[in-house]
Design an enzyme around this catalytic site. Structure first.
Site, PDB file in Angstrom:
ATOM      1  N   ASP A   1       0.878  -1.164   0.000  1.00 37.59           N
ATOM      2  CA  ASP A   1       0.000   0.000   0.000  1.00 37.59           C
ATOM      3  C   ASP A   1       0.929   1.231   0.000  1.00 37.59           C
ATOM      4  O   ASP A   1       2.092   1.126   0.402  1.00 37.59           O
ATOM      5  CB  ASP A   1      -0.852  -0.062   1.275  1.00 37.59           C
ATOM      6  CG  ASP A   1      -1.621   1.195   1.514  1.00 37.59           C
ATOM      7  OD1 ASP A   1      -2.399   1.580   0.640  1.00 37.59           O
ATOM      8  OD2 ASP A   1      -1.432   1.806   2.577  1.00 37.59           O
TER       9      ASP A   1
ATOM     10  N   ASP B   1      -0.024   5.084   0.778  1.00 37.21           N
ATOM     11  CA  ASP B   1      -0.303   6.047   1.844  1.00 37.21           C
ATOM     12  C   ASP B   1      -0.320   5.347   3.211  1.00 37.21           C
ATOM     13  O   ASP B   1      -1.141   4.462   3.447  1.00 37.21           O
ATOM     14  CB  ASP B   1      -1.681   6.670   1.534  1.00 37.21           C
ATOM     15  CG  ASP B   1      -2.238   7.508   2.650  1.00 37.21           C
ATOM     16  OD1 ASP B   1      -1.640   8.534   2.960  1.00 37.21           O
ATOM     17  OD2 ASP B   1      -3.290   7.135   3.213  1.00 37.21           O
TER      18      ASP B   1
HETATM   19  P1  B16 Z   1      -6.738  10.188  -3.712  1.00 35.23           P
HETATM   20  P2  B16 Z   1      -3.692   4.075  -0.141  1.00 35.23           P
HETATM   21  C1  B16 Z   1      -5.614   5.952  -0.166  1.00 35.23           C
HETATM   22  O1  B16 Z   1      -4.281   5.567  -0.418  1.00 35.23           O
HETATM   23  C2  B16 Z   1      -5.687   6.745   1.124  1.00 35.23           C
HETATM   24  O2  B16 Z   1      -5.358   5.924   2.238  1.00 35.23           O
HETATM   25  C3  B16 Z   1      -7.095   7.272   1.310  1.00 35.23           C
HETATM   26  O3  B16 Z   1      -7.156   8.057   2.496  1.00 35.23           O
HETATM   27  C4  B16 Z   1      -7.481   8.113   0.086  1.00 35.23           C
HETATM   28  O4  B16 Z   1      -8.817   8.590   0.199  1.00 35.23           O
HETATM   29  C5  B16 Z   1      -7.334   7.259  -1.179  1.00 35.23           C
HETATM   30  O5  B16 Z   1      -5.998   6.769  -1.273  1.00 35.23           O
HETATM   31  C6  B16 Z   1      -7.653   8.048  -2.441  1.00 35.23           C
HETATM   32  O6  B16 Z   1      -6.676   9.032  -2.599  1.00 35.23           O
HETATM   33  O7  B16 Z   1      -7.722  11.203  -3.254  1.00 35.23           O
HETATM   34  O8  B16 Z   1      -5.316  10.691  -3.738  1.00 35.23           O
HETATM   35  O9  B16 Z   1      -7.133   9.529  -5.017  1.00 35.23           O
HETATM   36  O10 B16 Z   1      -3.649   3.928   1.355  1.00 35.23           O
HETATM   37  O11 B16 Z   1      -4.612   3.074  -0.815  1.00 35.23           O
HETATM   38  O12 B16 Z   1      -2.327   4.145  -0.770  1.00 35.23           O
HETATM   39 MG    MG Z   2      -2.822   3.160   3.292  1.00 33.55          MG
END
Ligand code: B16
Ligand code: MG
Length: 213
Positions: free
Chosen positions: A11, A13
């Protein structure tokens, strides 16, 4: 020796980089502008889920209903704030142990991939200097359903040309652990996801991966 796992799907984030604090900052700002209650507890539910689904969770506390057009504007406004925070991101924002662990996995011949719900994954990888580092990147731009749906991890496995059972997913979000398990993969949990009962492994630090694979 046949290894237990032939690939690790990370993953992004909250596992590779601490962009989770920027998501929190941007959602907090949006909620304040709209006069909607928002706190760490609500933020916990946003980990790993898509932008629009995150917005729906935030709007549960709103005192009025928003039209679809208004929701799109709110999501765009949040994303603009988030993108301007991402401009500060550098290689020093990599979470502790990540660079060494990626290098050690590579040395052992284990493939590495990204499985992220974020549509901003390409710009984040660029900023932290990892754009060319992974064997495959699956992100929010290539999927229809976000975690806890397994689509993003299955896409990463297919880009690696490996079956799900050969892949170990590393996640900081309960939604991500559930997605990995639904996709037939093993799941290693870091951070908040360690309390998730579905995780196969719980890591205190990312380098503990090296004793699993
Ligand atoms: P975006 P991951 C996710 O990343 C985040 O944890 C989540 O908080 C966020 O809403 C989602 O990506 C979408 O992100 O707005 O940048 O498209 O943890 O799956 O790497
Ligand atoms: Mg994450």
């Amino acid at each position: 020796m046949k290894r237990r796992y032939q690939a690790v799907i990370f993953d992004l984030d909250g596992v590779i980089v601490s962009t989770d604090r920027y998501h929190f900052q941007a959602w907090s700002e949006l909620a304040e502008q709209e006069g909607i209650e928002f706190n760490e507890q609500i933020n916990h539910r946003l980990r790993g889920v898509s932008r629009m689904e995150s917005l729906e969770i935030i709007l549960e506390k709103a005192s009025r209903r928003y039209t679809e057009a208004e929701k799109r504007e709110l999501a765009e406004r949040k994303n603009e704030m988030y993108r301007s925070l991402l401009a500060q991101l550098t290689e020093s924002d990599l979470l502790p142990g990540v660079a060494q662990t990626l290098a050690a996995l590579r040395e052992r011949g284990i493939k590495i991939a990204i499985g992220s719900s974020s549509k901003n994954a390409p710009v984040i990888l660029e900023r932290i200097g990892l754009a060319e580092r992974f064997d495959a990147v699956a992100d929010g731009n290539g999927i229809v359903s976000s975690k806890p749906d397994p689509e993003v991890f299955l896409l990463a496995a297919s880009k690696l040309a490996l079956p799900p059972e050969a892949c170990l997913v590393v996640e900081d979000a309960e939604a991500g652990v559930v997605a990995a398990k639904r996709g037939g993969m093993a799941a290693a949990a870091v951070g908040e996801a360690r309390s998730c009962k579905d995780a196969d492994y719980r890591l205190e630090s990312i380098d503990q991966l090296l004793s699993i694979v």
